[in-house]
Design a protein around this motif. Structure first.
Motif, PDB file in Angstrom:
ATOM      1  N   LEU A  33     -59.192 -63.191  53.770  1.00 42.31           N
ATOM      2  CA  LEU A  33     -58.778 -61.834  53.417  1.00 42.31           C
ATOM      3  C   LEU A  33     -59.426 -60.763  54.285  1.00 42.31           C
ATOM      4  O   LEU A  33     -58.773 -59.808  54.695  1.00 42.31           O
ATOM      5  CB  LEU A  33     -59.050 -61.578  51.937  1.00 42.31           C
ATOM      6  N   SER A  34     -60.711 -60.913  54.586  1.00 40.04           N
ATOM      7  CA  SER A  34     -61.372 -59.920  55.428  1.00 40.04           C
ATOM      8  C   SER A  34     -60.789 -59.918  56.838  1.00 40.04           C
ATOM      9  O   SER A  34     -60.675 -58.879  57.479  1.00 40.04           O
ATOM     10  CB  SER A  34     -62.870 -60.191  55.525  1.00 40.04           C
ATOM     11  N   TRP A  35     -60.449 -61.110  57.294  1.00 38.21           N
ATOM     12  CA  TRP A  35     -59.850 -61.214  58.620  1.00 38.21           C
ATOM     13  C   TRP A  35     -58.500 -60.504  58.626  1.00 38.21           C
ATOM     14  O   TRP A  35     -58.198 -59.713  59.521  1.00 38.21           O
ATOM     15  CB  TRP A  35     -59.694 -62.687  59.007  1.00 38.21           C
ATOM     16  N   MET A  37     -57.505 -58.214  56.628  1.00 35.24           N
ATOM     17  CA  MET A  37     -57.688 -56.782  56.442  1.00 35.24           C
ATOM     18  C   MET A  37     -58.081 -56.094  57.740  1.00 35.24           C
ATOM     19  O   MET A  37     -57.733 -54.939  57.978  1.00 35.24           O
ATOM     20  CB  MET A  37     -58.760 -56.550  55.388  1.00 35.24           C
ATOM     21  N   GLY A  38     -58.793 -56.808  58.583  1.00 37.13           N
ATOM     22  CA  GLY A  38     -59.203 -56.232  59.851  1.00 37.13           C
ATOM     23  C   GLY A  38     -58.101 -56.233  60.896  1.00 37.13           C
ATOM     24  O   GLY A  38     -58.200 -55.529  61.892  1.00 37.13           O
ATOM     25  N   ARG A  39     -57.084 -57.040  60.701  1.00 38.03           N
ATOM     26  CA  ARG A  39     -56.101 -57.237  61.763  1.00 38.03           C
ATOM     27  C   ARG A  39     -54.657 -56.853  61.419  1.00 38.03           C
ATOM     28  O   ARG A  39     -53.919 -56.395  62.281  1.00 38.03           O
ATOM     29  CB  ARG A  39     -56.092 -58.716  62.201  1.00 38.03           C
ATOM     30  N   ALA A  40     -54.235 -57.071  60.183  1.00 38.98           N
ATOM     31  CA  ALA A  40     -52.822 -56.824  59.846  1.00 38.98           C
ATOM     32  C   ALA A  40     -52.503 -55.336  59.971  1.00 38.98           C
ATOM     33  O   ALA A  40     -53.339 -54.485  59.679  1.00 38.98           O
ATOM     34  CB  ALA A  40     -52.534 -57.304  58.430  1.00 38.98           C
ATOM     35  N   GLN A  41     -51.305 -55.038  60.436  1.00 34.71           N
ATOM     36  CA  GLN A  41     -50.883 -53.647  60.636  1.00 34.71           C
ATOM     37  C   GLN A  41     -49.890 -53.226  59.555  1.00 34.71           C
ATOM     38  O   GLN A  41     -49.220 -54.064  58.951  1.00 34.71           O
ATOM     39  CB  GLN A  41     -50.216 -53.503  62.011  1.00 34.71           C
ATOM     40  N   CYS A  62     -53.808 -52.555  53.460  1.00 39.01           N
ATOM     41  CA  CYS A  62     -53.234 -52.704  54.811  1.00 39.01           C
ATOM     42  C   CYS A  62     -51.851 -52.083  54.891  1.00 39.01           C
ATOM     43  O   CYS A  62     -51.316 -51.915  55.979  1.00 39.01           O
ATOM     44  CB  CYS A  62     -53.102 -54.170  55.184  1.00 39.01           C
TER      45      CYS A  62
END
Lengths: 111, 140
Positions: A33-35, A37-41, A62
């Motif tokens: 989830l953190s990944w 959250m950091g990447r999805a647009q 996100c």
């Protein structure tokens, strides 16, 4: 393409569709989830096998257009109610994450 | 003008079901204040990571958000165990989260790094056995 049109095109099950007319722009796949959250647009469709309540918060933050649960994963109890309240679309497919992403690329012309 | 708009939240450490409530509410409040979408995204993601950390490691805590003309300041306060090695905790992939947390999709060791990545400034004050205070600033 809207979420509802995407759902039809991929043959998804519509588990919860409070915002069917949202536009889908691309796709992000991931289960950490953190990944995600950091990447999805914003406006991407998010394909995951993660099924707990926190996916709704991540999708909200996100601002993805929909969550697509792959491999016929069933969301945990209460997830769909919260999704309805927060306006988060949730679809489900029997396809794998790769299969769903490939199909999405095909139908949205992003191949 | 130094007047700020402030929001205060108690982060419930009992369950993951309510984790994220403060961040989602902040997102909504900032939208109503007319803050730019990119700023809202950075603030709410950084705050969510902080909320999750407080639930995993510190049995909850408190979150304060202050909105100024040119920046948003997020202050997270907990009375948890403190961070033993801050430098190590800041490394992507390093995590002390238990397995049950990992099975929920957290504990990837991305929390603090994401908070730093999404904010312009981040300050960690921590004391073992006392608690941790994290102050983050996102500028417009």
């Amino acid at each position: 393409m809207t979420v509802r049109e995407l759902s039809k095109a991929l043959g998804c099950e519509e588990l919860k569709l409070p915002e069917p007319d949202r536009e889908v722009e691309g796709c992000y796949c991931g289960d950490l989830l953190s990944w995600v959250m950091g990447r999805a647009q914003a406006s991407q469709a998010w394909i995951t096998i993660m099924s707990n309540i926190n996916i709704v918060a991540v999708a909200t933050l996100c601002d993805v257009s929909c969550i697509i649960l792959s491999e016929n994963v069933m969301p945990d109890d209460g997830v769909l109610d919260v999704a309805e309240a927060k306006g988060v679309n949730i679809l489900r497919t029997a396809d794998t994450t790769f299969g769903a992403a490939a199909a999405l690329a095909r139908v949205t012309g992003n191949e | 003008m130094s007047e700020s708009v402030r929001f205060h939240f108690d982060v419930n450490g009992q369950s993951f079901t309510s984790a994220g409530q403060a961040s989602v509410q902040v997102k909504k409040n900032l939208r109503e204040l007319g803050i730019a979408p990119d700023v809202i995204r950075r603030v709410s993601i950084a705050m969510y990571e902080g909320e999750i950390n407080m639930v995993i490691h510190a049995h909850g805590g408190e979150a304060d958000v202050e909105v100024y003309e040119d920046r948003v300041v997020i202050i997270l306060n907990d009375h948890g165990p403190g961070i033993k090695d801050v430098e190590l905790a800041m490394k992507e992939g390093y995590s002390t989260a238990p397995d049950n947390i990992r099975s929920l999709g957290f504990g990837a060791g991305m929390g603090l790094p994401n908070m730093k990545r999404y904010t312009d400034e981040m300050k960690i004050d921590t004391e073992l056995g006392v608690g941790t205070k994290i102050t983050m600033t996102v500028r417009f």
